[in-house]
Enzyme design. Structure first.
Site, PDB file in Angstrom:
ATOM      1  CG  HIS A  54      -0.340   0.064   2.660  1.00 16.69           C
ATOM      2  ND1 HIS A  54       0.329  -0.859   3.180  1.00 16.69           N
ATOM      3  CD2 HIS A  54      -0.679   1.035   3.521  1.00 16.69           C
ATOM      4  CE1 HIS A  54       0.726  -0.733   4.473  1.00 16.69           C
ATOM      5  NE2 HIS A  54       0.300   0.644   4.681  1.00 16.69           N
ATOM      6  CG  HIS A  56      -0.035   4.017   4.807  1.00 14.05           C
ATOM      7  ND1 HIS A  56      -1.030   3.546   5.798  1.00 14.05           N
ATOM      8  CD2 HIS A  56      -1.001   5.231   4.263  1.00 14.05           C
ATOM      9  CE1 HIS A  56      -1.992   4.040   5.633  1.00 14.05           C
ATOM     10  NE2 HIS A  56      -2.099   4.989   5.054  1.00 14.05           N
ATOM     11  CG  ASP A  58       4.734   2.847   7.370  1.00 16.02           C
ATOM     12  OD1 ASP A  58       3.677   3.157   6.497  1.00 16.02           O
ATOM     13  OD2 ASP A  58       4.307   1.951   8.229  1.00 16.02           O
ATOM     14  CG  HIS A  59       4.126   0.024   4.190  1.00  9.34           C
ATOM     15  ND1 HIS A  59       4.143  -1.313   4.713  1.00  9.34           N
ATOM     16  CD2 HIS A  59       3.769   0.546   5.416  1.00  9.34           C
ATOM     17  CE1 HIS A  59       3.682  -1.312   5.942  1.00  9.34           C
ATOM     18  NE2 HIS A  59       3.521  -0.133   6.344  1.00  9.34           N
ATOM     19  CG  HIS A 112      -3.962  -0.172   6.607  1.00 10.09           C
ATOM     20  ND1 HIS A 112      -3.847   0.481   8.126  1.00 10.09           N
ATOM     21  CD2 HIS A 112      -2.864   0.306   6.107  1.00 10.09           C
ATOM     22  CE1 HIS A 112      -2.891   1.069   8.154  1.00 10.09           C
ATOM     23  NE2 HIS A 112      -2.150   1.025   7.094  1.00 10.09           N
ATOM     24  CG  ASP A 131       0.490  -1.631   7.656  1.00  4.31           C
ATOM     25  OD1 ASP A 131       1.359  -2.318   7.752  1.00  4.31           O
ATOM     26  OD2 ASP A 131       0.871  -0.355   7.801  1.00  4.31           O
ATOM     27  CG  HIS A 169       4.096  -1.980  11.272  1.00  6.93           C
ATOM     28  ND1 HIS A 169       4.813  -0.782  11.398  1.00  6.93           N
ATOM     29  CD2 HIS A 169       3.090  -1.772  10.105  1.00  6.93           C
ATOM     30  CE1 HIS A 169       4.564  -0.119  10.394  1.00  6.93           C
ATOM     31  NE2 HIS A 169       3.707  -0.352   9.725  1.00  6.93           N
TER      32      HIS A 169
END
Ligand code: ZN
Ligand code: FE
Length: 239
Positions: A54, A56, A58-59, A112, A131, A169
């Site tokens: 996805h 975001h 942090d990915h 998400h 996530d 995570h």
């Protein structure tokens, strides 16, 4: 096919999927580039593909640096084409993405985010869930509905029980607290928590987890209907 777990940022996991035959590799959700670069440098590994679950940051934070350095192609869900910079290959729900010796089925798992996908390497019985599904938890619902997330989790639940789950995570210990509060008599959960603590004490990831264990221990996968699921998700968001 070998999986290497690479820690990124605070508590993210990125994964290298390495084909030992030709040293071709895919990286899943590189939240930043340098831990990936550190790992592959001087090993002759050729980073062919960047797989994003996805959009975001942090990915995808390491996407462009890796793409520029290694000429890797970025693979992401078709609906996310405008929010994943540099994307090269767009995939669809239920598509089998097959290239070199990599073969994965794509599952659209909204909840998400609206464009979230999971990559199921069905030959190796491994799924990268980003996530959507965590060990003993699930992602927060940011863009979708409770019903979408519930259905997305149910898609994963139907896979072979021995499937290994690689999530985005290291949230397992915090998640386990919520599970045990709401399911205090679950012996299998208690056993799993003991194993989790041992791994963390030794500085090891709690990932991968096995689908079978998640079905028995993860309170969100145990939820039988949307009402129960919604109640649990709200309770956790407010805890
Ligand atoms: Zn996310
Ligand atoms: Fe994340």
């Amino acid at each position: 096919m070998k999986i290497e777990i690479i820690k990124c940022l605070q508590d993210n996991y990125s994964y290298l999927i390495i084909d030992n035959k030709n040293k071709y590799a895919c990286v899943v959700d590189p939240g930043e580039s340098y831990p990936i670069i550190n790992f592959i440098e001087n090993k002759g590994i050729k980073l062919r593909y960047i797989l994003n679950t996805h959009h975001h940051y942090d990915h995808i934070g390491g996407n462009l640096e890796l793409k520029n350095k290694y000429g890797s192609k970025i693979v992401a869900f078709e609906d996310d084409k405008d929010r994943i910079p540099g994307v090269d290959i767009l995939v669809k729900d239920n598509q089998v993405w097959k290239v070199d010796d990599f073969e994965a089925k794509i599952y659209h798992t909204p909840g998400h985010t609206s464009g979230h996908i999971a990559f199921h390497f069905f030959n190796e019985k491994k799924i990268f869930t980003g996530d959507t599904l965590f060990s003993l938890g699930c992602g927060r619902i940011f863009e979708g509905t409770f019903e979408q997330m519930f259905n997305s989790l149910n898609k994963i639940k139907k896979l072979p029980k021995e499937t290994e789950i690689y999530c985005g995570h290291e949230y397992t210990l915090q998640n386990s607290n919520f599970c045990i509060q709401n399911d205090p008599k679950n012996i299998k959960l208690k056993d799993k928590i003991t194993k989790i603590k041992k791994k963390l004490d030794n500085g090891l990831p709690t990932i991968p987890t096995i689908l079978n264990e998640e079905i028995e221990c993860n309170i969100f996968l145990k939820a039988k209907n949307i009402e129960t699921f919604t109640k649990l998700r709200n309770l956790k968001d407010n805890s």
